[in-house]
Design a protein around this motif. Structure first.
Motif, mmCIF file in Angstrom:
data_model
loop_
_atom_site.group_PDB
_atom_site.id
_atom_site.type_symbol
_atom_site.label_atom_id
_atom_site.label_comp_id
_atom_site.label_asym_id
_atom_site.label_seq_id
_atom_site.Cartn_x
_atom_site.Cartn_y
_atom_site.Cartn_z
ATOM 1 N N TRP A 67 40.255 37.502 42.904
ATOM 2 C CA TRP A 67 41.185 38.579 42.626
ATOM 3 C C TRP A 67 40.889 39.801 43.479
ATOM 4 O O TRP A 67 41.788 40.473 43.959
ATOM 5 C CB TRP A 67 41.106 38.956 41.152
ATOM 6 C CG TRP A 67 42.095 40.020 40.769
ATOM 7 C CD1 TRP A 67 43.391 39.849 40.406
ATOM 8 C CD2 TRP A 67 41.870 41.433 40.725
ATOM 9 N NE1 TRP A 67 43.968 41.060 40.150
ATOM 10 C CE2 TRP A 67 43.065 42.047 40.334
ATOM 11 C CE3 TRP A 67 40.764 42.236 40.991
ATOM 12 C CZ2 TRP A 67 43.205 43.408 40.189
ATOM 13 C CZ3 TRP A 67 40.895 43.609 40.852
ATOM 14 C CH2 TRP A 67 42.102 44.180 40.448
ATOM 15 N N PHE A 68 39.629 40.074 43.672
ATOM 16 C CA PHE A 68 39.241 41.288 44.388
ATOM 17 C C PHE A 68 39.600 41.208 45.863
ATOM 18 O O PHE A 68 40.093 42.156 46.455
ATOM 19 C CB PHE A 68 37.740 41.516 44.219
ATOM 20 C CG PHE A 68 37.274 42.846 44.750
ATOM 21 C CD1 PHE A 68 37.378 43.989 43.980
ATOM 22 C CD2 PHE A 68 36.750 42.946 46.025
ATOM 23 C CE1 PHE A 68 36.959 45.209 44.466
ATOM 24 C CE2 PHE A 68 36.322 44.168 46.511
ATOM 25 C CZ PHE A 68 36.435 45.294 45.730
ATOM 26 N N ARG B 15 44.368 41.099 44.962
ATOM 27 C CA ARG B 15 44.497 42.471 44.526
ATOM 28 C C ARG B 15 45.653 43.137 45.242
ATOM 29 O O ARG B 15 45.766 43.039 46.462
ATOM 30 C CB ARG B 15 43.211 43.246 44.790
ATOM 31 C CG ARG B 15 43.170 44.528 43.982
ATOM 32 C CD ARG B 15 41.785 45.037 43.867
ATOM 33 N NE ARG B 15 41.333 45.679 45.089
ATOM 34 C CZ ARG B 15 40.470 46.691 45.086
ATOM 35 N NH1 ARG B 15 39.994 47.125 43.968
ATOM 36 N NH2 ARG B 15 40.068 47.219 46.211
ATOM 37 N N VAL C 129 42.834 50.693 42.352
ATOM 38 C CA VAL C 129 43.616 49.978 43.347
ATOM 39 C C VAL C 129 44.096 50.969 44.381
ATOM 40 O O VAL C 129 44.685 51.993 44.036
ATOM 41 C CB VAL C 129 44.824 49.289 42.685
ATOM 42 C CG1 VAL C 129 45.663 48.583 43.735
ATOM 43 C CG2 VAL C 129 44.337 48.315 41.643
ATOM 44 N N GLY D 280 28.624 37.385 36.641
ATOM 45 C CA GLY D 280 30.055 37.147 36.535
ATOM 46 C C GLY D 280 30.740 38.179 35.673
ATOM 47 O O GLY D 280 31.798 38.710 36.020
ATOM 48 N N ALA E 55 35.729 44.583 39.055
ATOM 49 C CA ALA E 55 36.995 44.280 39.719
ATOM 50 C C ALA E 55 38.177 44.746 38.886
ATOM 51 O O ALA E 55 39.177 45.222 39.406
ATOM 52 C CB ALA E 55 37.095 42.777 39.987
ATOM 53 N N ALA F 289 36.731 36.646 39.778
ATOM 54 C CA ALA F 289 36.692 38.056 40.145
ATOM 55 C C ALA F 289 36.725 38.237 41.652
ATOM 56 O O ALA F 289 37.426 39.107 42.178
ATOM 57 C CB ALA F 289 35.441 38.706 39.556
ATOM 58 N N ALA F 290 35.973 37.406 42.354
ATOM 59 C CA ALA F 290 35.968 37.512 43.811
ATOM 60 C C ALA F 290 37.336 37.174 44.382
ATOM 61 O O ALA F 290 37.823 37.830 45.310
ATOM 62 C CB ALA F 290 34.905 36.581 44.387
ATOM 63 N N THR G 231 30.777 41.498 37.625
ATOM 64 C CA THR G 231 31.741 41.479 38.724
ATOM 65 C C THR G 231 33.170 41.564 38.204
ATOM 66 O O THR G 231 33.999 42.290 38.746
ATOM 67 C CB THR G 231 31.559 40.205 39.550
ATOM 68 O OG1 THR G 231 30.193 40.093 39.939
ATOM 69 C CG2 THR G 231 32.441 40.246 40.778
ATOM 70 N N SER G 232 33.444 40.838 37.150
ATOM 71 C CA SER G 232 34.788 40.889 36.579
ATOM 72 C C SER G 232 35.117 42.282 36.091
ATOM 73 O O SER G 232 36.217 42.801 36.290
ATOM 74 C CB SER G 232 34.891 39.890 35.421
ATOM 75 O OG SER G 232 34.593 38.594 35.868
#
Lengths: 166, 219
Positions: B133-134, B138, A26, A14, A21, B130-131, A17-18
């Motif tokens: 948001w990703f 996003r 972007v 976690g 991300a 996170a998933a 991944t955070s």
């Protein structure tokens, strides 16, 4: 013991991944091709340029290219009209000119650089084509000019702009 | 017998190291000689002094044979006891350590202890956030078209090269020329096509700026 290790692995996953991300770049809004359903707006400047002395339409002040050579040979310019257009990829748009001809515009694609690739032609219904085909790439807000058609006591200068210049 | 030999024999007599015959003969001589009696008494007095000067523990030192006997007795004990002691001492060095765990925390961990649940919950929550948001929240996947309905769109983010360029042209039966007008570093494409009376309308300046219209003409 194993459950504890598994929980730690999930926790670390976690966190990882955070972090990924949060710091992943972007993508730009323009990195993806335009959706076919999203129209691209623009305008067509229909200018009557003449060698006769006269004023220059103040609405053309934001088109500095018209003050450069060879357009500077004209001593007066009048903006006859500036119809707005809304192009969708693959769908033609027709703009009528004051001399009876039509400008046919087709947006082909939006390049990866964010430029517009379009195809245009100028003709008169039932008559021989004046300009059968022109493929051009323009940046947002930057015009392409087609000049030379005689009209009244002057010459038509057609400027086509798509999008907004940044 | 010389004097040193007499003293040495007297010392051996005092220490009880003479044979019985020699000891009996020397005892008779001592009884008859006051000088020998005085020397023997001196040896006895010297022994008392030495014993008094030495520490009591030294006086209890076992003999060499006794010490060897004790060592042999210890060596002869069962090996089980020794191996048990050796295992106790060698256990920390030979212990199998679980990967990633500290040797200090290992003794504190109870074999039947349950894992902390909050670690798993927090990890799963972060992973889900996170998933989400990703893949969903996003920005940048809105599908906005450059120059579309939003004139203030972030076109500058891409910054395409300014200007316009002619890629292909078909003039048909017309006569024309293509050239570019430069302004503030941008080049704008211009197509000049002669109309019914091109000689009357085309600027004379084009003669120096444009490519030969015949060469640019595409039939």
């Amino acid at each position: 013991m194993r459950r504890n290790r598994r929980a730690r692995l999930v926790f670390l996953f976690g966190i990882l991944t955070s972090t990924l991300a949060a710091f992943s770049p972007v993508p730009s809004v323009h990195a993806q091709p335009a959706s076919p359903a999203s129209p691209v707006t623009g305008d067509v400047l229909i200018v009557l340029a003449s060698r006769l002395p006269g004023p220059t339409d103040p609405r053309l002040a934001n088109v500095p290219a018209l003050r450069r050579s060879p357009f500077d040979l004209f001593q007066s310019m009048a903006l006859l009209s500036s119809p707005r257009i809304s192009l969708q990829i693959g769908e033609p748009e027709i703009v009528q000119l004051p001399n009876g001809r039509n400008v046919r515009l087709v947006l082909r694609e939006i390049t990866s650089e964010g430029r517009y690739r379009m195809q245009l032609s100028i003709n008169r219904p039932g008559m021989r084509d004046y300009l059968p085909e022109l493929d051009v790439v323009v940046s947002p807000g930057d015009p392409v000019f087609i000049a030379g058609q005689s009209h009244l006591e002057g010459t038509l200068v057609i400027g086509i702009r798509l999008g907004q210049r940044p | 017998m010389t004097e040193p030999n007499r003293d040495h024999q007297l010392q051996e007599y005092f220490d009880g190291e003479l044979s019985l015959e020699d000891a009996e003969a020397l005892r008779l001589e001592i009884e008859a000689d006051e000088e020998l009696q005085a020397k023997l008494e001196g040896l006895s007095h010297l022994r008392v002094l030495i014993r008094g000067a030495l520490a009591p523990e030294h006086l209890e030192i076992p003999s060499g044979d006794a010490m060897f006997s004790a060592i042999e007795a210890q060596l002869g004990e069962p090996e089980a006891e020794e191996s048990a002691d050796a295992d106790v001492q060698a256990a920390p060095a030979l212990r199998v350590v679980d990967g990633g765990k500290s040797s200090k925390t290992e003794p504190e961990t109870k074999p039947d202890a349950k894992p902390p649940v909050w670690i798993g919950v927090v990890g799963l929550t972060l992973a889900a956030a996170a998933a989400l948001w990703f893949f969903v929240l996003r920005p940048g996947d809105t599908g906005t078209v450059p120059g579309g309905d939003d004139p203030t769109g972030p076109i500058a983010a891409l910054q395409p090269p300014p200007g316009s360029e002619i890629e292909q042209i078909d003039l048909g039966h017309s006569t024309g020329a293509i050239f570019q007008v430069e302004d503030e570093g941008a080049r704008y494409a211009v197509v000049w096509i002669g109309d019914e009376k091109p000689s009357d309308l085309m600027p004379s300046a084009l003669d120096t700026n444009v490519v030969d219209p015949d060469e640019e003409r595409i039939q």
